[in-house]
Design a protein around this motif. Structure first.
Motif, PDB file in Angstrom:
ATOM      1  N   GLN A  20       0.716  -1.307  -0.021  1.00  0.00           N
ATOM      2  CA  GLN A  20      -0.114   0.111   0.132  1.00  0.00           C
ATOM      3  C   GLN A  20       0.816   1.322   0.043  1.00  0.00           C
ATOM      4  O   GLN A  20       0.743   1.917   0.804  1.00  0.00           O
ATOM      5  CB  GLN A  20      -1.014  -0.109   1.094  1.00  0.00           C
ATOM      6  CG  GLN A  20      -1.904  -1.258   1.090  1.00  0.00           C
ATOM      7  CD  GLN A  20      -3.056  -1.204   2.090  1.00  0.00           C
ATOM      8  OE1 GLN A  20      -4.264  -1.858   1.695  1.00  0.00           O
ATOM      9  NE2 GLN A  20      -2.870  -0.786   2.949  1.00  0.00           N
ATOM     10  N   HIS A  46      -7.481  -1.425  -2.123  1.00  0.00           N
ATOM     11  CA  HIS A  46      -6.983  -1.546  -0.648  1.00  0.00           C
ATOM     12  C   HIS A  46      -7.110  -2.680   0.046  1.00  0.00           C
ATOM     13  O   HIS A  46      -8.097  -3.333  -0.386  1.00  0.00           O
ATOM     14  CB  HIS A  46      -7.733  -0.218   0.219  1.00  0.00           C
ATOM     15  CG  HIS A  46      -7.378   0.037   1.529  1.00  0.00           C
ATOM     16  ND1 HIS A  46      -6.392   1.092   1.998  1.00  0.00           N
ATOM     17  CD2 HIS A  46      -7.378  -0.708   2.721  1.00  0.00           C
ATOM     18  CE1 HIS A  46      -6.076   0.753   3.263  1.00  0.00           C
ATOM     19  NE2 HIS A  46      -6.681  -0.095   3.762  1.00  0.00           N
ATOM     20  N   TRP A  50      -2.556   1.842  -5.679  1.00  0.00           N
ATOM     21  CA  TRP A  50      -3.216   2.021  -4.345  1.00  0.00           C
ATOM     22  C   TRP A  50      -2.971   3.340  -4.091  1.00  0.00           C
ATOM     23  O   TRP A  50      -2.190   4.061  -4.667  1.00  0.00           O
ATOM     24  CB  TRP A  50      -2.104   1.177  -3.253  1.00  0.00           C
ATOM     25  CG  TRP A  50      -2.637   1.562  -1.992  1.00  0.00           C
ATOM     26  CD1 TRP A  50      -3.801   1.021  -1.214  1.00  0.00           C
ATOM     27  CD2 TRP A  50      -2.406   2.655  -1.005  1.00  0.00           C
ATOM     28  NE1 TRP A  50      -3.890   1.585   0.254  1.00  0.00           N
ATOM     29  CE2 TRP A  50      -2.970   2.885   0.152  1.00  0.00           C
ATOM     30  CE3 TRP A  50      -1.206   3.624  -1.192  1.00  0.00           C
ATOM     31  CZ2 TRP A  50      -2.821   3.543   1.343  1.00  0.00           C
ATOM     32  CZ3 TRP A  50      -0.917   4.799  -0.008  1.00  0.00           C
ATOM     33  CH2 TRP A  50      -1.957   4.738   0.986  1.00  0.00           C
TER      34      TRP A  50
END
Length: 274
Positions: free
Chosen positions: A55, A105, A79
């Protein structure tokens, strides 16, 4: 065009990929475009969709570079922090990146009600006007929140990864299927037939274990909103690329050639605007 709509790359190290524990030792190594290209070719796939792992926006750039250098990568799912104060600016910076098609996510690693966070939802809603997609990565236990989430986003292009990770190992069906049926009523939501083997008994699964789940997905979403993905290389924890592909190819072989073409490519083209 045949498309594997869910695959990953990484240059392995035990810190950034700590989730790859010793039970997944098979994938504790590098997986890069040069490794996937011959696998796709040998299985008659023309293209792939590269999906985020970490992420960070740095990974977005890393993956877009892969896509620029490898024509078989037709889409990148990155992301972004949907709660960021400068979200509009960050999204605008990706508007001129034609292979950046959407975002994801890792909600499966969050609290069960994470998708109900208003700031997150409001940020994600902005994807609709920019024609970005969103991949929903959840466990079965998060489907209740996912249904409420989907209801708030009628204008977004949404796709559920890995058929929402039902507990196939424990033959959990009823609760999962009820929520999936309800979600499927929202025609802006697609589903990926991917990531199933790692939710089964990874050492002792058999093809029949997946039939009831595929039955429910097909009856609820129909052939126009189902997308195939391998989840390579994560799938290698439980099966070879060919073994996981054989599960879905055998199941969908009862469909017409046109319907199979939709599931194994055309639906991904439409959803991700490839």
């Amino acid at each position: 065009m045949k498309i594997d709509a869910h695959q990953h790359f990484w240059k392995y190290d035990p810190v950034n990929y700590a989730w790859i524990d010793d039970s997944m030792s098979t994938i504790q190594k590098d997986f890069l475009p040069m490794h996937l290209a011959p696998v796709l070719k040998n299985n008659d796939f023309d293209a792939s969709v590269l999906v985020q792992v970490n992420q960070t926006e740095e990974e977005n750039d890393y993956f877009l570079d892969f896509a620029a250098k490898n024509d078989f990568i037709k889409a990148v799912i990155g992301w972004i922090d949907f709660k960021a104060a400068d979200l509009d600016t960050r999204l605008a910076s990706y508007a001129n990146k034609p292979k950046l098609k959407g975002f994801r996510h890792i909600v499966q690693g969050e609290a069960d009600d994470f998708l109900l966070d208003e700031t997150f939802t409001q940020g994600l809603a902005k994807l609709a006007t920019l024609d970005f997609t969103y991949d929903i990565l959840i466990f079965e236990r998060q489907l209740k929140a996912a249904l409420k989430f989907v209801r708030k986003l009628p204008n977004n292009k949404l796709i559920i990864d890995h058929i929402a990770k039902p507990e196939i190992k424990h033959q959990s069906v009823n609760k999962w299927s009820n929520y999936m049926n309800a979600i499927s009523e929202h025609e802006n939501v697609y589903v990926k037939v991917s990531g199933m083997v790692t939710e089964a008994d990874t050492k002792n699964w058999k093809k029949e274990d997946f039939t009831i789940y595929l039955d429910h997905v097909l009856s609820s979403f129909g052939t126009k909103r189902i997308v195939y993905g391998s989840d390579w290389p994560v799938c290698l924890v439980a099966a070879t690329y060919e073994e996981q592909l054989d599960i879905v190819q055998t199941y969908f072989s009862k469909l017409s050639k046109t319907e199979q073409a939709d599931i194994f490519g055309l639906n991904a083209q439409r959803f991700y605007n490839i």
